[in-house]
Every structure is written in C-alpha cells, then in structure tokens.
Design a protein around this motif. Structure first.
Motif, PDB file in Angstrom:
ATOM      1  N   PRO A  50     -53.736  19.440  80.940  1.00  0.00           N
ATOM      2  CA  PRO A  50     -53.177  20.579  81.779  1.00  0.00           C
ATOM      3  C   PRO A  50     -55.125  21.853  82.049  1.00  0.00           C
ATOM      4  CG  PRO A  50     -51.932  19.160  80.665  1.00  0.00           C
ATOM      5  CD  PRO A  50     -53.350  19.344  79.959  1.00  0.00           C
ATOM      6  N   ARG A  51     -54.500  22.803  82.962  1.00  0.00           N
ATOM      7  CA  ARG A  51     -55.227  23.760  83.460  1.00  0.00           C
ATOM      8  C   ARG A  51     -54.649  24.459  82.485  1.00  0.00           C
ATOM      9  NH1 ARG A  51     -59.247  23.581  86.696  1.00  0.00           N
ATOM     10  NH2 ARG A  51     -58.871  25.117  87.736  1.00  0.00           N
ATOM     11  N   LEU A  52     -54.144  24.887  80.961  1.00  0.00           N
ATOM     12  CA  LEU A  52     -53.809  25.833  80.498  1.00  0.00           C
ATOM     13  C   LEU A  52     -54.924  26.214  79.515  1.00  0.00           C
ATOM     14  CD1 LEU A  52     -51.310  27.865  80.147  1.00  0.00           C
ATOM     15  CD2 LEU A  52     -50.631  26.125  78.592  1.00  0.00           C
ATOM     16  N   ALA A  53     -55.964  27.905  79.298  1.00  0.00           N
ATOM     17  CA  ALA A  53     -56.352  27.667  78.656  1.00  0.00           C
ATOM     18  C   ALA A  53     -56.177  28.335  77.351  1.00  0.00           C
ATOM     19  CB  ALA A  53     -56.845  29.309  79.049  1.00  0.00           C
ATOM     20  N   GLY A 118     -78.962  18.126  80.627  1.00  0.00           N
ATOM     21  CA  GLY A 118     -78.110  18.567  79.922  1.00  0.00           C
ATOM     22  C   GLY A 118     -76.708  17.612  80.087  1.00  0.00           C
ATOM     23  N   VAL A 119     -75.512  18.414  79.231  1.00  0.00           N
ATOM     24  CA  VAL A 119     -74.626  18.263  78.798  1.00  0.00           C
ATOM     25  C   VAL A 119     -73.671  18.442  78.828  1.00  0.00           C
ATOM     26  CG1 VAL A 119     -72.653  16.687  77.622  1.00  0.00           C
ATOM     27  CG2 VAL A 119     -75.341  15.210  77.843  1.00  0.00           C
ATOM     28  N   GLU A 120     -72.847  19.129  79.194  1.00  0.00           N
ATOM     29  CA  GLU A 120     -71.426  19.814  79.551  1.00  0.00           C
ATOM     30  C   GLU A 120     -70.601  18.699  78.555  1.00  0.00           C
ATOM     31  OE1 GLU A 120     -68.137  22.969  81.056  1.00  0.00           O
ATOM     32  OE2 GLU A 120     -68.904  21.123  81.853  1.00  0.00           O
ATOM     33  N   VAL A 121     -69.516  19.932  77.448  1.00  0.00           N
ATOM     34  CA  VAL A 121     -68.922  19.230  76.276  1.00  0.00           C
ATOM     35  C   VAL A 121     -67.725  20.681  76.288  1.00  0.00           C
ATOM     36  CG1 VAL A 121     -68.090  19.115  73.966  1.00  0.00           C
ATOM     37  CG2 VAL A 121     -69.759  18.124  74.610  1.00  0.00           C
ATOM     38  N   ILE A 122     -66.214  19.568  76.567  1.00  0.00           N
ATOM     39  CA  ILE A 122     -65.247  20.899  76.558  1.00  0.00           C
ATOM     40  C   ILE A 122     -64.520  20.344  75.643  1.00  0.00           C
ATOM     41  CG2 ILE A 122     -62.827  21.009  78.076  1.00  0.00           C
ATOM     42  CD1 ILE A 122     -65.685  21.980  79.530  1.00  0.00           C
ATOM     43  N   VAL A 123     -63.810  21.435  75.122  1.00  0.00           N
ATOM     44  CA  VAL A 123     -63.319  21.312  73.611  1.00  0.00           C
ATOM     45  C   VAL A 123     -61.924  21.802  73.982  1.00  0.00           C
ATOM     46  CG1 VAL A 123     -62.427  22.087  71.277  1.00  0.00           C
ATOM     47  CG2 VAL A 123     -64.739  21.508  71.680  1.00  0.00           C
ATOM     48  N   ALA A 124     -60.753  20.617  73.834  1.00  0.00           N
ATOM     49  CA  ALA A 124     -59.194  21.154  73.862  1.00  0.00           C
ATOM     50  C   ALA A 124     -58.505  21.018  73.570  1.00  0.00           C
ATOM     51  CB  ALA A 124     -58.833  20.348  74.997  1.00  0.00           C
ATOM     52  N   ASP A 125     -56.828  21.918  72.767  1.00  0.00           N
ATOM     53  CA  ASP A 125     -56.582  21.913  72.050  1.00  0.00           C
ATOM     54  C   ASP A 125     -55.359  20.306  70.942  1.00  0.00           C
ATOM     55  OD1 ASP A 125     -54.405  22.537  73.808  1.00  0.00           O
ATOM     56  OD2 ASP A 125     -53.974  24.101  72.870  1.00  0.00           O
ATOM     57  N   GLY A 126     -54.641  20.328  70.394  1.00  0.00           N
ATOM     58  CA  GLY A 126     -53.773  19.401  70.521  1.00  0.00           C
ATOM     59  C   GLY A 126     -52.625  19.150  71.639  1.00  0.00           C
ATOM     60  N   GLY A 128     -53.905  19.574  74.632  1.00  0.00           N
ATOM     61  CA  GLY A 128     -54.410  19.375  75.682  1.00  0.00           C
ATOM     62  C   GLY A 128     -54.889  20.557  76.788  1.00  0.00           C
ATOM     63  N   SER A 129     -54.731  21.807  75.724  1.00  0.00           N
ATOM     64  CA  SER A 129     -55.293  22.766  76.464  1.00  0.00           C
ATOM     65  C   SER A 129     -56.743  22.885  76.407  1.00  0.00           C
ATOM     66  CB  SER A 129     -54.893  24.208  76.107  1.00  0.00           C
ATOM     67  OG  SER A 129     -53.155  23.748  76.842  1.00  0.00           O
ATOM     68  N   ASP A 130     -57.635  23.273  77.590  1.00  0.00           N
ATOM     69  CA  ASP A 130     -58.842  23.737  77.748  1.00  0.00           C
ATOM     70  C   ASP A 130     -59.158  25.021  76.934  1.00  0.00           C
ATOM     71  OD1 ASP A 130     -59.386  21.513  80.169  1.00  0.00           O
ATOM     72  OD2 ASP A 130     -59.554  21.389  78.520  1.00  0.00           O
ATOM     73  N   LEU A 131     -60.271  24.856  75.792  1.00  0.00           N
ATOM     74  CA  LEU A 131     -60.529  26.093  74.927  1.00  0.00           C
ATOM     75  C   LEU A 131     -61.878  26.928  75.144  1.00  0.00           C
ATOM     76  CD1 LEU A 131     -58.604  25.209  71.681  1.00  0.00           C
ATOM     77  CD2 LEU A 131     -57.611  26.908  73.964  1.00  0.00           C
TER      78      LEU A 131
END
Length: 254
Positions: A50-53, A118-126, A128-131
C-alpha cells in the motif's frame, strides 16, 4: 498519512540523477512507485505494498494546530522507553552497504532501467507501508536553493566515513522556503553542513559519497509531513521514529 514519494529511478530515467537528488533532498513529491516502473524488482514478499507512508496520525499523537512544541528533553526521555526489536541485516547487492532493521519489517530491491547504474532499496513496516528509500551506486551532486532550517534531531553514524574523511550524520530537520509554500521535513543521512541551522542556508542534500558511488537515504514523508513542529516532535517519541533512526545510524560501508 498517504505517501507522495517520487519513484527514484523513474526520475533518473526522465531527468537525470542530479535532478532526482535535488528533488529528493528538498522534501517529498508526487510520483509512482518504482516497483511498478523499474525493469526488475526483487521482493521479500509477494503481495503489493500500500502507498501509506506512516502509521495513522493517532499513533504519532500529533499536537493540535498551535499547540506548544514538546521540549527536546521530554522527547529524549520518552524515546528511552522503547524496547529494542529483534533485528535482521540487509546488505546491498554490491556487498558494500549494510544496515540493521526490525525483523517484522521488509526490504525490497528495485533495479533501475537498463544502462542506469545503482540499486534502490525500499524499507516497509510490518503492515506493508513504505517508510524509507535508500539508493546506492551513483555519481552526482546536489542542487537546491536557500532555506530556513530548524534541526529537530541529529546523531553520529560511525560506520559511514566519506572518502574525504567527513563523517556523515543522521539528521531530522524542518525546512521552509522563501516562496512561502510551507515546511518540508527531511530525515536521513547527510553531510554535517546540511544540519546548519538558521536563515538562508543551503537546502538539505541527502547524498553521501562512498568508494563506489553516492548513497542517498530518504524517509518518505507526506506533503506536508506534519501540521506543525509540535506534531513532528510528538512523532519523535514513537517506536516508529526510534526504529527508523536506529536503522539509519546502523548504516555501514565496507
């Protein structure tokens, strides 16, 4: 709060990496999820994110408009109450950049378009919200206009020493611009010069040079991130803030 972050590699492809750094360092922007636009994506879970920050406002306990700011001493005392979560370690594919993150969070790797390094990494919480976005392996600089800056928090990052001997620092700051379009909240690793407080200082630069390209780190704030600095300081007393800060401070380059 709904996420308005720009797709990092989408911006790279369309306008060049330098432009993406300028935008990424100066606050949040609207855009598409890079997972939907990049050539290849490696996820550690199959379902879409989901797109909830950030967590709902009630979790961050924001202050009402016009409320008195929470003193820094109170925020510091509250942060000490948070229990240390179980941790995992993620290392970028090139083997140089690593960080520790809560075991209940997830990390996905987003590969750029063909021909873009390069490489991008996205960290999300438990949930599933991208942080947080981290990107490594680029060579470019930062550009931006003068701002008024208030630093809300900063800390040393002992595992990240730049090639010139400068030690990048963790920072969380509020920046306002001359055009009067509100306040942007920025959080990540930066050169110590980006934590200079006052009027007409250079805007935040989220690029840290390393031995094999730049590292960009950016917490994915909404626009606006908070209704006022009191709400931002209240968020600093939450588990989410403590865990994001710990992740960023844990970054190492080998």
């Amino acid at each position: 709060m709904n996420s308005n972050r720009a797709g990092f590699f989408t911006v790279v492809t369309m306008a060049g990496f330098a432009a993406s750094l300028m935008l990424g360092g100066c606050g949040s922007q609207a855009g598409r999820d890079p997972a939907a636009t990049a050539n290849g994506t490696v996820n550690d879970k199959a379902e879409s994110t989901p797109r909830l920050a950030f967590a709902p406002a009630s979790t961050a306990a924001p202050a009402a408009p016009g409320a008195r700011e929470v003193p820094a001493s109170v925020v510091g005392a509250s942060s000490k109450k948070h229990a240390d979560p179980a941790l995992k370690t993620f290392t970028f594919p090139d083997g140089h950049i690593s960080f520790a993150y809560p075991a209940t969070w997830t990390v996905r790797t987003v590969l750029p378009a063909v021909g873009v390094p390069g490489v991008e990494v996205i960290v999300a919480d438990g949930a599933g919200s991208d942080l947080l976005s981290l990107a490594h392996g680029f060579t470019a600089g930062c550009a931006g206009g003068p701002v008024s800056r208030r630093v809300l928090d900063e800390a040393a990052v002992p595992g990240m020493t730049a090639q010139d001997g400068t030690e990048p620092v963790f920072g969380f700051a509020a920046e306002s611009y001359e055009n009067g379009k509100g306040v942007a909240y920025v959080m990540g690793l930066t050169d110590p010069r980006s934590l200079e407080e006052g009027e007409n200082v250079a805007s935040w630069c989220n690029l840290v040079p390393t031995g094999n390209g730049g590292l960009s780190t950016r917490v994915l704030f909404d626009d606006p991130g908070f209704p006022n600095r009191g709400a931002a300081r209240a968020w600093m007393a939450t588990d989410q803030y403590a865990q994001l800060k710990a992740l960023l401070v844990s970054l190492t380059y080998a």
